[in-house]
Design a protein around this motif. Structure first.
Motif, PDB file in Angstrom:
ATOM      1  N   ASP A 360      -2.123   6.695   6.297  1.00 26.81           N
ATOM      2  CA  ASP A 360      -1.055   7.352   5.547  1.00 26.81           C
ATOM      3  C   ASP A 360       0.295   6.671   5.723  1.00 26.81           C
ATOM      4  OD1 ASP A 360      -2.649   9.249   4.328  1.00 26.81           O
ATOM      5  OD2 ASP A 360      -2.455  10.680   5.984  1.00 26.81           O
ATOM      6  N   ARG A 361       0.321   5.615   6.511  1.00 25.49           N
ATOM      7  CA  ARG A 361       1.537   4.799   6.559  1.00 25.49           C
ATOM      8  C   ARG A 361       1.641   4.012   5.251  1.00 25.49           C
ATOM      9  NH1 ARG A 361       0.693   1.450  11.934  1.00 25.49           N
ATOM     10  NH2 ARG A 361       2.762   0.598  11.410  1.00 25.49           N
ATOM     11  N   PRO A 362       2.818   3.493   4.910  1.00 24.08           N
ATOM     12  CA  PRO A 362       2.932   2.680   3.695  1.00 24.08           C
ATOM     13  C   PRO A 362       1.933   1.529   3.712  1.00 24.08           C
ATOM     14  CG  PRO A 362       5.107   3.209   4.542  1.00 24.08           C
ATOM     15  CD  PRO A 362       4.122   3.683   5.574  1.00 24.08           C
ATOM     16  N   MET A 363       1.410   1.183   2.550  1.00 21.95           N
ATOM     17  CA  MET A 363       0.376   0.160   2.459  1.00 21.95           C
ATOM     18  C   MET A 363       0.790  -1.134   3.142  1.00 21.95           C
ATOM     19  SD  MET A 363      -2.625  -0.846   1.559  1.00 21.95           S
ATOM     20  CE  MET A 363      -3.232   0.489   0.524  1.00 21.95           C
ATOM     21  N   GLU A 364       2.046  -1.536   2.995  1.00 19.50           N
ATOM     22  CA  GLU A 364       2.500  -2.792   3.609  1.00 19.50           C
ATOM     23  C   GLU A 364       2.380  -2.731   5.124  1.00 19.50           C
ATOM     24  OE1 GLU A 364       4.195  -0.959   1.496  1.00 19.50           O
ATOM     25  OE2 GLU A 364       4.125  -2.184  -0.333  1.00 19.50           O
ATOM     26  N   PRO A 407      -3.198   2.902 -11.861  1.00 17.85           N
ATOM     27  CA  PRO A 407      -2.734   4.165 -11.280  1.00 17.85           C
ATOM     28  C   PRO A 407      -2.108   3.973  -9.902  1.00 17.85           C
ATOM     29  CG  PRO A 407      -4.911   4.445 -12.255  1.00 17.85           C
ATOM     30  CD  PRO A 407      -4.610   2.963 -12.275  1.00 17.85           C
ATOM     31  N   GLU A 408      -1.064   4.739  -9.648  1.00 20.51           N
ATOM     32  CA  GLU A 408      -0.322   4.604  -8.397  1.00 20.51           C
ATOM     33  C   GLU A 408      -1.212   4.901  -7.188  1.00 20.51           C
ATOM     34  OE1 GLU A 408       2.994   3.343  -6.376  1.00 20.51           O
ATOM     35  OE2 GLU A 408       2.621   3.316  -8.539  1.00 20.51           O
ATOM     36  N   TYR A 409      -2.144   5.852  -7.344  1.00 19.58           N
ATOM     37  CA  TYR A 409      -3.002   6.198  -6.208  1.00 19.58           C
ATOM     38  C   TYR A 409      -3.870   5.024  -5.773  1.00 19.58           C
ATOM     39  CZ  TYR A 409      -6.488   7.128  -9.948  1.00 19.58           C
ATOM     40  OH  TYR A 409      -7.330   7.026 -11.027  1.00 19.58           O
ATOM     41  N   PHE A 410      -4.161   4.110  -6.704  1.00 23.20           N
ATOM     42  CA  PHE A 410      -4.997   2.966  -6.366  1.00 23.20           C
ATOM     43  C   PHE A 410      -4.201   1.890  -5.627  1.00 23.20           C
ATOM     44  CE2 PHE A 410      -8.813   0.348  -7.392  1.00 23.20           C
ATOM     45  CZ  PHE A 410      -9.754   1.338  -7.227  1.00 23.20           C
ATOM     46  N   LYS A 411      -2.891   1.956  -5.744  1.00 20.76           N
ATOM     47  CA  LYS A 411      -2.022   1.023  -5.012  1.00 20.76           C
ATOM     48  C   LYS A 411      -1.612   1.584  -3.655  1.00 20.76           C
ATOM     49  CE  LYS A 411       0.162  -0.548  -9.338  1.00 20.76           C
ATOM     50  NZ  LYS A 411       1.454  -0.679 -10.056  1.00 20.76           N
ATOM     51  N   LYS A 412      -1.473   2.890  -3.597  1.00 24.68           N
ATOM     52  CA  LYS A 412      -0.920   3.541  -2.411  1.00 24.68           C
ATOM     53  C   LYS A 412      -1.942   3.700  -1.290  1.00 24.68           C
ATOM     54  CE  LYS A 412       1.639   7.730  -1.147  1.00 24.68           C
ATOM     55  NZ  LYS A 412       2.176   9.033  -1.654  1.00 24.68           N
ATOM     56  N   HIS A 413      -3.239   3.836  -1.667  1.00 26.73           N
ATOM     57  CA  HIS A 413      -4.257   4.165  -0.678  1.00 26.73           C
ATOM     58  C   HIS A 413      -5.400   3.143  -0.686  1.00 26.73           C
ATOM     59  CE1 HIS A 413      -2.304   8.033  -0.178  1.00 26.73           C
ATOM     60  NE2 HIS A 413      -2.440   8.286  -1.479  1.00 26.73           N
ATOM     61  N   MET A 454      -6.191  -3.132  -2.196  1.00 27.29           N
ATOM     62  CA  MET A 454      -5.709  -4.010  -1.126  1.00 27.29           C
ATOM     63  C   MET A 454      -6.503  -3.806   0.163  1.00 27.29           C
ATOM     64  SD  MET A 454      -3.610  -5.889  -2.579  1.00 27.29           S
ATOM     65  CE  MET A 454      -3.111  -6.782  -1.120  1.00 27.29           C
ATOM     66  N   ILE A 455      -6.983  -2.602   0.378  1.00 22.22           N
ATOM     67  CA  ILE A 455      -7.898  -2.338   1.493  1.00 22.22           C
ATOM     68  C   ILE A 455      -9.119  -1.654   0.887  1.00 22.22           C
ATOM     69  CG2 ILE A 455      -8.271  -1.167   3.686  1.00 22.22           C
ATOM     70  CD1 ILE A 455      -5.236  -1.185   4.084  1.00 22.22           C
ATOM     71  N   GLY A 474      -3.482 -11.015   0.357  1.00 22.91           N
ATOM     72  CA  GLY A 474      -3.235 -10.338   1.620  1.00 22.91           C
ATOM     73  C   GLY A 474      -4.037  -9.068   1.816  1.00 22.91           C
ATOM     74  N   GLY A 475      -5.249  -9.026   1.233  1.00 23.65           N
ATOM     75  CA  GLY A 475      -6.067  -7.831   1.321  1.00 23.65           C
ATOM     76  C   GLY A 475      -7.089  -7.863   2.440  1.00 23.65           C
ATOM     77  N   PHE A 476      -7.822  -6.749   2.598  1.00 26.14           N
ATOM     78  CA  PHE A 476      -8.849  -6.615   3.630  1.00 26.14           C
ATOM     79  C   PHE A 476     -10.059  -5.878   3.070  1.00 26.14           C
ATOM     80  CE2 PHE A 476      -5.131  -7.342   6.149  1.00 26.14           C
ATOM     81  CZ  PHE A 476      -5.579  -7.987   7.294  1.00 26.14           C
ATOM     82  N   TYR A 477     -11.223  -6.260   3.559  1.00 20.82           N
ATOM     83  CA  TYR A 477     -12.441  -5.485   3.326  1.00 20.82           C
ATOM     84  C   TYR A 477     -12.932  -4.981   4.667  1.00 20.82           C
ATOM     85  CZ  TYR A 477     -17.414  -4.491   2.764  1.00 20.82           C
ATOM     86  OH  TYR A 477     -18.651  -3.900   2.824  1.00 20.82           O
ATOM     87  N   LEU A 478     -13.066  -3.664   4.782  1.00 18.96           N
ATOM     88  CA  LEU A 478     -13.551  -3.024   6.000  1.00 18.96           C
ATOM     89  C   LEU A 478     -14.972  -2.540   5.768  1.00 18.96           C
ATOM     90  CD1 LEU A 478     -10.416  -0.830   6.826  1.00 18.96           C
ATOM     91  CD2 LEU A 478     -10.801  -3.250   7.350  1.00 18.96           C
ATOM     92  N   GLY A 479     -15.837  -2.806   6.712  1.00 13.86           N
ATOM     93  CA  GLY A 479     -17.224  -2.367   6.613  1.00 13.86           C
ATOM     94  C   GLY A 479     -17.424  -1.040   7.311  1.00 13.86           C
TER      95      GLY A 479
END
Length: 534
Positions: A360-364, A407-413, A454-455, A474-479
């Motif tokens: 819930d912190r800013p995406m950056e 959509p903003e939700y796709f950028k924010k989370h 982005m994540i 600057g993205g990440f993929y988490l398994g």
């Protein structure tokens, strides 16, 4: 001239399955022309299918659970192996409560039947078996995953998980035997056919072939696997049918050598060799280690001299297979494990602590925090995730193509690739594990260029284009661990709400809040990919 001698293709030598009696109703016998005919009221088929698919959705075989327990006791197992195995056992404890199914992908319902010639139902058996399947999926907290086409490109979810796959074979005798399977899309997609030649059939070439082709399996089908390798077959479809049954343990009691009639047999020497190759791959139970597979079945079949089909497939961590039979004594179903807690150790395995990540912190800020850690780092996530999978991604791309904003939700989370099962009364979520990440690969570069995806959080390995996009933007993929959908729903997912495309049902876009959600860094912002480095 050779003499005719019929050879049963798959001579199963014995059946050690533990069965329990469902009912003595629906069956009777009658003498006809000196034969004892087993009469089965087709309502008995409906009842059997309903009970079998209910059991297999919430309980697993004790032999499977014992193999998970063995990982915890193996000093050679990696921390990640033990973490996955322990989580899967905990998941089964939750599932065995009968509310949250083992996996959110409650699968295609598959029925394989062997009907004796002296069995009479007087009905369309597939009709009544399908009725039982329908009832189970309507009444229990299972997911509807089947879509039917109205044209080449127009599809719709059936809303009842039908149609089922029902295959019935003729046999001698007066009993009716069954294998019921629920096959999820992840493991179903990891069934491969390779059309080879005689040149494959030597030690060196077959070894190299296995080493190369097990890479095709990846981790998106939720290992540790029960792996089946079938060499030969009178046709491609015969090879792949053998793969499916072998991965379900159906052919465990075949002979271990061939004969002049061409009987199928298990090659125990090659089973050990293939298992060693899998261990040495270091893929492990999803995130590195020894336990890519629980076990291996290698089955050799006859073949046309000009062909050598080879089949490879798996039964995944949701090893949902159950046998049944109808005899003069009644209707029986395989006894699955109702008390999986007995396979848990007294204490959870001691592991290095996970890194806490507040989503819930800013995406950056979240991206900067993740950038501090190497791939394979175990994380503990809390905060908000956006849930979107295939159809939602297609709709979002359509919006972008039409000139609309991402959509903003796709950028924010972060985005979690998943689709839930039905939510039990009083709970925040139904079973809600990750789906296969690779299906969303074509969208990643475009979406990240617009500030979305982005994540990403899902299961399995990704293509090079995803690694390149993450390095570029600057993205990440988490398994996430593939498999423990029930425990994620009960312990980690605290709220669920639909935020877009509600008409897509289980594929609608949702916002969920999670706590203590386990994940691993698989692809980072520096161009590193865990699966490329093992």
């Amino acid at each position: 001239m050779s003499e005719f001698k019929y050879q049963k293709p798959f001579p199963i030598l014995k059946d050690t399955t533990p069965y329990r009696l469902l009912t003595k109703d629906y069956v009777s016998t009658v003498e006809v022309d000196g034969r004892k005919i087993l009469k089965v009221d087709p309502k008995g088929l409906e009842y059997l299918a309903k009970e079998a698919f209910a059991d297999v959705s919430f309980y697993l075989r004790p032999t499977h659970l014992k193999k998970l327990q063995n990982i915890l006791g193996d000093e050679e197992a990696s921390d990640n192996d033990r973490f996955v195995a322990h989580t899967m056992l905990m998941n089964q404890v939750v599932s065995a409560e009968g509310e949250l199914p083992t996996c959110q992908d409650t699968g295609t319902a598959i029925v394989l039947g062997k009907k004796g010639e002296n069995v009479y139902t007087g009905a369309e058996d597939a009709d009544f078996l399908s009725r039982g399947i329908f009832n189970t999926y309507q009444e229990r907290n299972l997911r509807y995953s089947q879509v039917v086409p109205f044209s080449m490109f127009e599809e719709k979810n059936t809303g009842n998980n039908l149609p089922a796959q029902v295959d019935i074979y003729a046999e001698q005798g007066n009993k009716y035997e069954f294998l019921f399977i629920t096959k999820g899309g992840g493991s179903g997609n990891k069934t491969f056919l390779y059309q080879q030649t005689k040149s494959l059939l030597n030690e060196e070439n077959l070894t190299n072939f296995v080493k190369e082709k097990i890479k095709d399996l990846g981790t998106s089908a939720c290992p540790p696997y029960h792996l089946a390798l079938v060499i030969g077959g009178t046709s491609a479809e015969a090879t792949l049918a053998t793969v499916k049954k072998a991965s379900a343990g159906y052919y465990d009691h075949l002979p271990t050598e061939g004969n002049e009639g061409g009987q199928a047999f298990r090659d125990l020497e090659w089973e050990a060799k293939v298992q060693k190759i899998c261990q040495e791959s270091e893929v492990g139970a999803q995130f590195g280690g020894k336990y890519f597979v629980h076990d291996v079945r290698v089955i050799r079949l006859p073949r046309h001299a000009a062909s050598c089909p080879v089949g490879l497939g798996v039964s995944c961590s949701a090893d949902r297979n159950i046998k049944a039979k109808i005899t003069e004594e009644g209707i029986f179903v395989e006894e699955l494990e109702k008390n999986p807690a007995k396979y848990l150790p007294e204490q959870a395995p001691e592991l290095a602590p996970a890194v806490d990540i507040d989503l819930d912190r800013p995406m950056e800020e979240v991206l900067a925090e993740l950038s501090k850690y190497p791939i394979k780092t175990r994380l503990n996530l809390k905060g908000t995730l956006i849930v979107a999978r295939d159809m939602a991604h297609a709709r979002l791309k359509q919006m972008v193509d039409e000139g609309q904003e991402m959509p903003e939700y796709f950028k924010k989370h972060p985005v979690y690739y998943a689709g839930p099962a039905k939510t039990p009364s009083g709970m925040a979520s139904g079973s809600f594990g990750p789906t296969t990440a690779g299906r969303m690969d074509p969208y990643v570069d475009l979406f990240q260029s617009l500030g979305g995806s982005m994540i990403m959080l899902a299961k399995g390995n990704r293509s090079q284009q995803v690694t390149d996009a993450c390095q570029k933007y600057g993205g990440f993929y988490l398994g996430s661990i593939g498999g423990p959908a029930a425990i994620l729903a009960k312990s980690s997912i605290k709220s669920v709400e639909v935020v877009d495309f509600e008409e897509l049902g289980m594929e609608a876009i949702r916002k969920i809040r999670v706590e203590n959600f386990p994940a691993f860094i698989i692809v980072d912002d520096k161009g590193n990919d865990f699966f490329k480095q093992i």
